[in-house]
Design a protein around this motif. Structure first.
Motif, PDB file in Angstrom:
ATOM      1  N   ASP A 109       0.853  -1.188   0.000  1.00  0.00           N
ATOM      2  CA  ASP A 109       0.000   0.000   0.000  1.00  0.00           C
ATOM      3  C   ASP A 109       0.888   1.236   0.000  1.00  0.00           C
ATOM      4  OD1 ASP A 109      -2.463  -1.228  -0.006  1.00  0.00           O
ATOM      5  OD2 ASP A 109      -2.523  -1.434   2.162  1.00  0.00           O
ATOM      6  N   LEU A 110       1.409   1.565  -1.163  1.00  0.00           N
ATOM      7  CA  LEU A 110       2.286   2.720  -1.301  1.00  0.00           C
ATOM      8  C   LEU A 110       1.696   3.647  -2.361  1.00  0.00           C
ATOM      9  CD1 LEU A 110       5.008   3.942  -0.393  1.00  0.00           C
ATOM     10  CD2 LEU A 110       6.043   2.810  -2.356  1.00  0.00           C
ATOM     11  N   PRO A 111       1.194   4.802  -1.942  1.00  0.00           N
ATOM     12  CA  PRO A 111       0.629   5.732  -2.927  1.00  0.00           C
ATOM     13  C   PRO A 111       1.674   6.141  -3.961  1.00  0.00           C
ATOM     14  CG  PRO A 111       0.100   6.410  -0.692  1.00  0.00           C
ATOM     15  CD  PRO A 111       1.118   5.311  -0.587  1.00  0.00           C
ATOM     16  N   PRO A 112       1.252   6.436  -5.169  1.00  0.00           N
ATOM     17  CA  PRO A 112       2.201   6.732  -6.239  1.00  0.00           C
ATOM     18  C   PRO A 112       3.040   7.986  -6.010  1.00  0.00           C
ATOM     19  CG  PRO A 112      -0.051   7.119  -6.961  1.00  0.00           C
ATOM     20  CD  PRO A 112      -0.129   6.485  -5.615  1.00  0.00           C
ATOM     21  N   HIS A 113       2.597   8.900  -5.163  1.00  0.00           N
ATOM     22  CA  HIS A 113       3.377  10.123  -4.943  1.00  0.00           C
ATOM     23  C   HIS A 113       4.421   9.963  -3.830  1.00  0.00           C
ATOM     24  CE1 HIS A 113       0.062  10.387  -2.096  1.00  0.00           C
ATOM     25  NE2 HIS A 113       0.882  11.102  -1.354  1.00  0.00           N
ATOM     26  N   VAL A 114       4.511   8.776  -3.220  1.00  0.00           N
ATOM     27  CA  VAL A 114       5.547   8.512  -2.222  1.00  0.00           C
ATOM     28  C   VAL A 114       6.620   7.676  -2.905  1.00  0.00           C
ATOM     29  CG1 VAL A 114       6.087   7.407  -0.021  1.00  0.00           C
ATOM     30  CG2 VAL A 114       3.911   8.586  -0.313  1.00  0.00           C
ATOM     31  N   SER A 115       7.814   8.203  -2.978  1.00  0.00           N
ATOM     32  CA  SER A 115       8.876   7.474  -3.674  1.00  0.00           C
ATOM     33  C   SER A 115       9.511   6.446  -2.742  1.00  0.00           C
ATOM     34  CB  SER A 115       9.941   8.450  -4.184  1.00  0.00           C
ATOM     35  OG  SER A 115      10.679   8.958  -3.110  1.00  0.00           O
ATOM     36  N   LEU A 116       9.920   5.354  -3.311  1.00  0.00           N
ATOM     37  CA  LEU A 116      10.595   4.293  -2.565  1.00  0.00           C
ATOM     38  C   LEU A 116      11.874   4.817  -1.926  1.00  0.00           C
ATOM     39  CD1 LEU A 116      10.132   1.299  -2.021  1.00  0.00           C
ATOM     40  CD2 LEU A 116      11.561   0.799  -3.989  1.00  0.00           C
ATOM     41  N   GLU A 117      12.549   5.723  -2.607  1.00  0.00           N
ATOM     42  CA  GLU A 117      13.801   6.289  -2.099  1.00  0.00           C
ATOM     43  C   GLU A 117      13.594   7.126  -0.844  1.00  0.00           C
ATOM     44  OE1 GLU A 117      12.884   6.618  -5.436  1.00  0.00           O
ATOM     45  OE2 GLU A 117      14.069   4.840  -5.921  1.00  0.00           O
ATOM     46  N   SER A 118      12.383   7.643  -0.644  1.00  0.00           N
ATOM     47  CA  SER A 118      12.122   8.479   0.529  1.00  0.00           C
ATOM     48  C   SER A 118      11.866   7.662   1.796  1.00  0.00           C
ATOM     49  CB  SER A 118      10.935   9.405   0.267  1.00  0.00           C
ATOM     50  OG  SER A 118       9.731   8.664   0.226  1.00  0.00           O
ATOM     51  N   LEU A 119      11.714   6.349   1.654  1.00  0.00           N
ATOM     52  CA  LEU A 119      11.419   5.499   2.804  1.00  0.00           C
ATOM     53  C   LEU A 119      12.703   5.001   3.460  1.00  0.00           C
ATOM     54  CD1 LEU A 119       8.546   3.342   1.287  1.00  0.00           C
ATOM     55  CD2 LEU A 119       8.374   5.476   2.573  1.00  0.00           C
ATOM     56  N   ASP A 120      12.735   5.025   4.781  1.00  0.00           N
ATOM     57  CA  ASP A 120      13.899   4.487   5.480  1.00  0.00           C
ATOM     58  C   ASP A 120      13.690   2.990   5.715  1.00  0.00           C
ATOM     59  OD1 ASP A 120      12.204   4.207   7.669  1.00  0.00           O
ATOM     60  OD2 ASP A 120      13.057   5.894   8.765  1.00  0.00           O
ATOM     61  N   CYS A 121      14.651   2.363   6.345  1.00  0.00           N
ATOM     62  CA  CYS A 121      14.627   0.919   6.551  1.00  0.00           C
ATOM     63  C   CYS A 121      13.398   0.485   7.352  1.00  0.00           C
ATOM     64  CB  CYS A 121      15.908   0.489   7.253  1.00  0.00           C
ATOM     65  SG  CYS A 121      16.028  -1.276   7.496  1.00  0.00           S
ATOM     66  N   ALA A 122      13.065   1.211   8.403  1.00  0.00           N
ATOM     67  CA  ALA A 122      11.917   0.846   9.237  1.00  0.00           C
ATOM     68  C   ALA A 122      10.606   0.941   8.448  1.00  0.00           C
ATOM     69  CB  ALA A 122      11.861   1.742  10.468  1.00  0.00           C
TER      70      ALA A 122
END
Length: 137
Positions: free
Chosen positions: A54-67
């Motif tokens: 469940d990852l909205p398209p405007h949230v980039s994978l690169e912006s997510l940290d490990c947790a």
């Protein structure tokens, strides 16, 4: 030699071959080794098509940290995850082309559905990820 005495790079390769549920239930030493972005991105890419995150398209994978990645993968791979669909539709719009439906729910969440398959593509905001960084378009 014990498993936890192996070098970290070997342990990471082993953890990369394990099921997500097994990685989430490891001992403290292996959990510390598993706290790498690379491992969770790898598990995210390895999710079956039936378990999209469940990852909205405007949230980039690169912006997510490990947790964040670990939580995202854990929820997507869980077969008994709770379904928290809102109860009432405020507005629904068919996207030009007719393949997708955007639903605005009464609780102010927005959902994208694939019409032909009847599958949820994403739901935002998801109460589990309300503190994720949002990338403005």
């Amino acid at each position: 030699m014990r498993l936890v005495d192996l070098p970290a790079d070997v342990l990471l390769k082993i953890l990369g071959l394990c099921d997500v549920e097994d990685v989430l239930r490891t001992c403290r030493v292996l959990r510390d080794v598993a706290a790498t972005r690379h491992l969770w991105v790898s598990h995210l890419r390895g999710l079956p098509n039936e378990c999209p995150p469940d990852l909205p398209p405007h949230v980039s994978l690169e912006s997510l940290d490990c947790a964040d990645l670990k939580t995202l993968v854990g929820r997507a791979s869980s077969y008994d995850k709770p379904i928290q669909e809102p109860a009432f539709v405020r507005k629904a719009s068919l996207v030009p082309g007719g393949d997708y439906l955007v639903v605005h729910w009464e609780n102010d969440s927005v959902q994208l559905l694939e019409v032909r398959k009847g599958e949820k593509i994403w739901l935002y905001p998801d109460p589990y990820f309300s503190d994720l960084p949002v990338q403005r378009l």
